[in-house]
Scaffold this active site. Structure first.
Site, PDB file in Angstrom:
ATOM      1  N   MET A  76       0.776  -1.362   0.136  1.00  0.00           N
ATOM      2  CA  MET A  76       0.014  -0.199  -0.027  1.00  0.00           C
ATOM      3  C   MET A  76       1.008   1.288  -0.085  1.00  0.00           C
ATOM      4  SD  MET A  76      -3.071   1.206   0.137  1.00  0.00           S
ATOM      5  CE  MET A  76      -4.023  -0.554   0.778  1.00  0.00           C
ATOM      6  N   CYS A  77       0.733   2.091  -0.927  1.00  0.00           N
ATOM      7  CA  CYS A  77       1.316   3.615  -1.086  1.00  0.00           C
ATOM      8  C   CYS A  77       0.294   4.536  -1.286  1.00  0.00           C
ATOM      9  CB  CYS A  77       2.288   3.311  -2.171  1.00  0.00           C
ATOM     10  SG  CYS A  77       3.550   2.054  -1.867  1.00  0.00           S
TER      11      CYS A  77
END
Length: 640
Positions: free
Chosen positions: A1-2
């Site tokens: 996740m970014c």
């Protein structure tokens, strides 16, 4: 996740930072707490300027700060996971792998081919310096959020971001449609001082007849909410991405196309033994075991593709005090979360706990009593199939007050489900996390941040589901440690969720309505529509919600191989809505659960999270799910 973000200005009087709200940066950092960087790229003739902002949650390989830039000035932002299609070694970071492949692409066709080969969730932004091109998009199902905002005609600015905040300006944010990938020729746009986007759409096959008509339909659908001064074009070469799943099998046999409710041989009293009769058929049993294998492989990829500390590589069973969970499950005790948990148990190292995150909302006593007087529905599972709720009377008064909603349906079914999982594997440490939310805390956190995460969606249903998932995925609650309830916060960065099962296996009540009205043919059309719209109805929102805690949502039921397998089966092999609730919907999954050793949970009827957690009972009983939610509108004036 970014958290990924890009701002583009064309000969604008404003600076890049004028278009990037500080509150957006704050939300991006929450998504990517391990690294934050920004990079500005200006064209040599000053005709355009780009700001790239990357915020990383480290999950695979070596820590890789974003944005990435190479010697040729190409820039890459990636929010995704490659589970198949492009090889990623155990010690490699998929952001670096993807960037390396992109920089080797010498044409539009190469880039389209690369993204066609991927399996896994993703959104991306890629600046191709040699061609002054900006590429971006979301995966086929839209499992990763990406929003866009177009400025007015004078400013000629364009913004992309994983998450945003509500704005009172006329330039509202919208979700980037998961219809394909997009390209902007920055030089051409700077020359005309106007924004034009080129689309490369998803298609099952690039040799389909009436391709021109399909292109026109996609263009019309994507551009319907565009400002008038923004132009959307199909790419000149008519290139398209190959869809990663096969089309839905709509075959209906004469035997299976009976009148709704005609199967009178099945008792309306649902029991676990009912499932055993289906499994006695060899053909059915083979299909069920094939589903277990394919879904199990999807879960395996999602629980093993993450960085683990060195001390977690032993196979010893840890004590409650020193075992660290790396994987959590959004857990209601229903069939979807039970199957995911049982399969995760097969592949998560034995010495590692699995966190089961269960959320419940405190309902006023009056409301609870009112609900208790309702007549039990004929399709509901008999109470003695489930474990009774544990008594709160002997607990510390503070904890007792916090757990005063013991009778919330999902709390009851989850405790029963926990016992089933413990029976399957008593050596596993199952951290059953009881997350109990008061009305005051709900209002406070909605106003502080949840509203912004749900935005740009705005319905009552979005509010209920979004708030429930936010508190559940935060993972703050209590666990039972040898008879003592102690405060606990889940450290797991990966959160498994069962979304996608209901959409593919007719789990919603609207599917029964459709079946009664239009039979199997109508049901097939409804299921096809469910998958087509899942990106805009659910997945962008859920990604923003779960990502806010620095955690990553992973969706085993939306694994490309799982979807293709289920799509390959005729509807009669997957469900039988002539049977009662608790067995007819998601029948194939219930049979798989039985084969995995699960018991009472295999025949629990579908119960949506807003009802099972009781959040829908807290604030208003008169609203419709599709209504615009007034509670989501309040924060625009109060917070900004």
């Amino acid at each position: 996740m970014c958290g990924i973000c890009c701002v583009v200005t064309l000969c604008s009087q404003h600076t890049l930072h004028d278009f990037l709200n500080k509150d957006i940066l704050c939300l991006l950092r929450r998504r990517g707490p391990d690294s934050s960087q920004q990079l500005i790229k200006t064209a040599s003739d000053l005709s355009y300027e780009c700001l790239f902002s990357g915020h990383v949650l480290h999950l695979r390989g070596m820590m890789t700060p974003q944005p990435l830039e190479d010697a040729d000035n190409n820039i890459f932002l990636w929010n995704g996971e490659i589970f198949s299609g492009v090889p990623v070694g155990d010690l490699e970071n998929d952001t670096e792998v993807m960037f390396r492949h992109l920089t080797l692409c010498s044409s539009e066709a190469d880039i389209v081919s690369l993204f066609s080969s991927l399996q896994g969730p993703w959104s991306f932004i890629y600046y191709q310096a040699s061609r002054h091109s900006l590429w971006f998009g979301r995966d086929y199902f839209g499992r990763r959020s990406l929003l866009w905002q177009f400025s007015n005609e004078v400013d000629s600015a364009f913004c992309l971001t994983s998450v945003s905040v509500y704005s009172k300006s006329s330039n509202q944010w919208q979700e980037v449609p998961a219809s394909g990938i997009f390209k902007i020729d920055l030089n051409a746009c700077a020359t005309t001082n106007s924004l034009s986007l080129t689309l490369f759409p998803w298609k099952y096959s690039c040799t389909e007849k009436a391709a021109e008509e399909i292109f026109i339909n996609v263009l019309d659908q994507v551009s319907k909410d565009f400002p008038k001064h923004i132009r959307l074009m199909m790419n000149e070469s008519k290139l398209c991405l190959r869809a990663p799943v096969i089309p839905l099998n709509k075959t209906i046999s004469e035997i299976s196309d009976e009148c709704p409710g005609s199967n009178s041989s099945i008792s309306h009293t649902v029991s676990v033994e009912t499932l055993q009769g289906f499994l006695a058929e060899e053909h059915k049993r083979k299909i069920v075991h094939r589903l277990i294998d394919i879904l199990g492989e999807a879960v395996k990829k999602r629980v093993l593709s993450l960085f683990r500390d060195e001390d977690q590589k032993t196979r010893e069973v840890p004590s409650m005090t020193n075992g660290k969970a790396y994987v959590a499950v959004l857990f209601s005790g229903g069939i979807d979360s039970m199957v995911i948990a049982a399969l995760a148990d097969r592949y998560v190292p034995l010495g590692e706990p699995i966190d089961l995150l269960n959320v419940a909302f405190m309902v006023k006593e009056q409301a609870k009593q009112k609900g208790a007087t309702k007549k039990q529905n004929s399709w509901e599972v008999q109470p003695d199939l489930l474990c009774p709720p544990q008594s709160c009377k002997d607990l510390d008064p503070k904890i007792s007050a916090h757990l005063s909603c013991c009778a919330v349906p999902d709390r009851i079914s989850s405790r029963a489900g926990l016992k089933e999982l413990e029976a399957i594997n008593p050596s596993r440490t199952w951290n059953f996390v009881e997350i109990t939310v008061t009305l005051e805390e709900l209002k406070k956190m909605r106003q502080q941040c949840i509203n912004h995460l749900i935005y740009p969606l705005d319905t009552v249903l979005d509010d209920s589901i979004g708030c429930a998932i936010w508190f559940a995925s935060r993972g703050e609650g209590f666990i039972n440690n040898q008879g003592e309830l102690i405060p606990y916060k889940s450290p797991a960065k990966v959160v498994l969720t069962g979304i996608g099962a209901d959409e593919q296996l007719a789990g919603y009540s609207r599917h029964r309505v459709c079946f009664r009205k239009s039979g199997l043919e109508g049901l097939n059309k409804e299921i096809e529509m469910e998958l087509d719209r899942i990106s805009s109805r659910n997945l962008g929102r859920d990604d923003r919600i779960i990502g806010d805690h620095g955690k990553e949502a992973r969706f085993p039921f939306l694994d490309e191989d799982v979807v293709s397998f289920l799509s390959s089966l005729p509807i009669s092999e997957k469900v039988d809505l002539s049977l009662p609730r608790g067995i007819g919907e998601k029948l194939i999954l219930r049979l798989a659960a039985k084969e995995l050793g699960l018991t009472a949970s295999t025949i629990l009827p579908k119960r949506a999270i807003q009802f099972g957690s009781r959040i829908a009972k807290l604030e208003s009983n008169s609203e419709k799910a599709s209504d615009a939610c007034s509670r989501l509108k309040l924060f625009s004036a109060e917070n900004l």
